[in-house]
Design a protein around this motif. Structure first.
Motif, short mmCIF file in Angstrom:
data_model
loop_
_atom_site.label_atom_id
_atom_site.label_comp_id
_atom_site.label_asym_id
_atom_site.label_seq_id
_atom_site.Cartn_x
_atom_site.Cartn_y
_atom_site.Cartn_z
N ILE A 165 0.85 -1.20 0.00
CA ILE A 165 0.00 0.00 0.00
C ILE A 165 0.89 1.25 0.00
CG2 ILE A 165 -1.62 1.39 1.36
CD1 ILE A 165 -2.73 -1.38 2.42
N HIS A 166 1.90 1.24 0.86
CA HIS A 166 2.82 2.38 0.95
C HIS A 166 3.55 2.60 -0.38
CE1 HIS A 166 5.81 5.15 2.48
NE2 HIS A 166 6.74 4.36 1.98
N ILE A 168 1.98 6.73 -6.85
CA ILE A 168 0.92 7.56 -7.42
C ILE A 168 1.07 9.02 -6.99
CG2 ILE A 168 -1.58 8.00 -7.45
CD1 ILE A 168 -0.65 5.53 -9.12
N LYS A 169 1.26 9.25 -5.71
CA LYS A 169 1.28 10.63 -5.20
C LYS A 169 2.60 11.36 -5.47
CE LYS A 169 -2.24 10.34 -1.69
NZ LYS A 169 -2.57 10.53 -0.28
N ASN A 170 3.72 10.62 -5.41
CA ASN A 170 5.03 11.28 -5.50
C ASN A 170 5.84 10.88 -6.73
OD1 ASN A 170 4.52 12.43 -2.93
ND2 ASN A 170 5.17 10.52 -1.97
N GLY A 171 5.32 9.97 -7.53
CA GLY A 171 6.05 9.53 -8.72
C GLY A 171 7.22 8.64 -8.42
N GLU A 172 7.28 8.09 -7.20
CA GLU A 172 8.39 7.24 -6.78
C GLU A 172 8.14 5.79 -7.20
OE1 GLU A 172 11.21 8.25 -5.13
OE2 GLU A 172 10.49 10.31 -5.29
N VAL A 173 8.83 5.35 -8.24
CA VAL A 173 8.72 3.95 -8.67
C VAL A 173 9.65 3.13 -7.77
CG1 VAL A 173 9.12 2.35 -10.59
CG2 VAL A 173 8.16 4.62 -11.03
N HIS A 222 -5.66 10.49 -9.36
CA HIS A 222 -5.00 9.84 -8.22
C HIS A 222 -5.99 9.03 -7.39
CE1 HIS A 222 -1.05 12.37 -7.81
NE2 HIS A 222 -1.26 11.96 -9.04
N ASN A 223 -7.12 9.65 -7.02
CA ASN A 223 -8.08 8.95 -6.18
C ASN A 223 -8.69 7.74 -6.87
OD1 ASN A 223 -7.72 10.48 -3.89
ND2 ASN A 223 -9.31 11.94 -4.42
N CYS A 224 -8.80 7.79 -8.20
CA CYS A 224 -9.31 6.63 -8.94
C CYS A 224 -8.38 5.44 -8.73
CB CYS A 224 -9.40 6.93 -10.43
SG CYS A 224 -10.50 8.28 -10.85
N SER A 225 -7.10 5.67 -8.94
CA SER A 225 -6.14 4.57 -8.83
C SER A 225 -5.96 4.10 -7.38
CB SER A 225 -4.79 4.96 -9.43
OG SER A 225 -4.23 6.04 -8.72
N LEU A 226 -6.23 4.98 -6.42
CA LEU A 226 -6.03 4.65 -5.01
C LEU A 226 -7.28 4.06 -4.34
CD1 LEU A 226 -3.92 7.75 -3.98
CD2 LEU A 226 -3.12 5.38 -4.07
N LEU A 227 -8.40 3.99 -5.05
CA LEU A 227 -9.66 3.53 -4.47
C LEU A 227 -9.50 2.23 -3.68
CD1 LEU A 227 -12.86 3.87 -4.34
CD2 LEU A 227 -12.89 2.31 -6.27
N GLY A 228 -9.09 1.17 -4.34
CA GLY A 228 -8.96 -0.13 -3.69
C GLY A 228 -7.89 -0.15 -2.62
N TRP A 229 -6.79 0.53 -2.87
CA TRP A 229 -5.68 0.57 -1.94
C TRP A 229 -6.05 1.30 -0.65
CZ3 TRP A 229 -1.27 -2.10 -3.34
CH2 TRP A 229 -1.22 -2.52 -4.68
N ASN A 230 -6.77 2.42 -0.79
CA ASN A 230 -7.24 3.14 0.39
C ASN A 230 -8.25 2.30 1.16
OD1 ASN A 230 -5.66 5.41 -0.08
ND2 ASN A 230 -7.27 6.51 -1.16
N GLY A 231 -9.12 1.61 0.44
CA GLY A 231 -10.08 0.73 1.08
C GLY A 231 -9.39 -0.38 1.86
N LEU A 232 -8.38 -0.99 1.25
CA LEU A 232 -7.61 -2.04 1.92
C LEU A 232 -6.93 -1.50 3.17
CD1 LEU A 232 -6.36 -4.91 2.02
CD2 LEU A 232 -4.53 -4.03 0.54
N ASP A 233 -6.32 -0.33 3.05
CA ASP A 233 -5.63 0.29 4.18
C ASP A 233 -6.60 0.53 5.33
OD1 ASP A 233 -3.30 1.52 5.39
OD2 ASP A 233 -4.25 3.45 5.02
N ARG A 234 -7.75 1.08 5.03
CA ARG A 234 -8.74 1.36 6.09
C ARG A 234 -9.31 0.08 6.67
NH1 ARG A 234 -11.29 6.93 3.90
NH2 ARG A 234 -9.36 8.07 4.14
#
Length: 145
Positions: free
Chosen positions: A90-91, A97-102, A125-137
């Motif tokens: 997740i991190h 996505i947010k910082n461009g850090e591959v 950004h929020n589109c791509s993070l939808l599932g990841w944010n859900g998993l994190d929460r």
């Protein structure tokens, strides 16, 4: 050329999502999550075994190709991983996505690396993070509570 390959990977996950559907049974976590900026929605289903491994993970949802493909990629990537490994992924994904850090080890993110170009498209950004944010929460609410 690489951008074209990435588009194909994203569209494949959108048209043929991995782990789509409900996960039922004893101990199954059901966690709804909505992207407040665009209205994309998903429900994450997950089971975590006694060794803190994500033994099962599925999702249902409606949204754009990026959000649904990203959910598919995320579930594919975290299935069989420990909660701690999932939190690491997740991190890595959020940082990409947010910082461009591959990540140094690009293979760590698997097909999700195909979404690296989203970094340049802030509105997505929020589109791509939808599932990841859900998993994190879901992890924070159901595992670390």
């Amino acid at each position: 050329m690489l951008e074209n390959l990435y588009k194909q990977i994203v569209m494949d996950h959108y048209k043929n999502p991995r782990n789509k559907g409900k996960l039922e049974g004893e101990g199954a976590i059901q966690f709804p999550y909505k992207n407040p900026t665009c209205g994309d929605v998903m429900v994450l289903y997950m089971t975590i075994d006694e060794n803190r491994k994500i033994s099962g993970v599925k999702f249902e949802g409606e949204g754009c190709s990026i959000s649904m493909a990203s959910c598919s990629m995320m579930t594919d990537l975290v299935k069989g991983k420990t909660v701690e490994e999932a939190e690491h992924l997740i991190h890595l994904f959020t940082d990409m996505i947010k910082n461009g850090e591959v990540p140094e080890d690009e293979e760590e993110l698997g097909d999700a690396l195909a979404l690296s170009g989203i970094h340049k498209l802030r509105a997505r950004h929020n589109c791509s993070l939808l599932g990841w944010n859900g998993l994190d929460r879901a992890i924070k609410q159901h595992v670390h509570s």
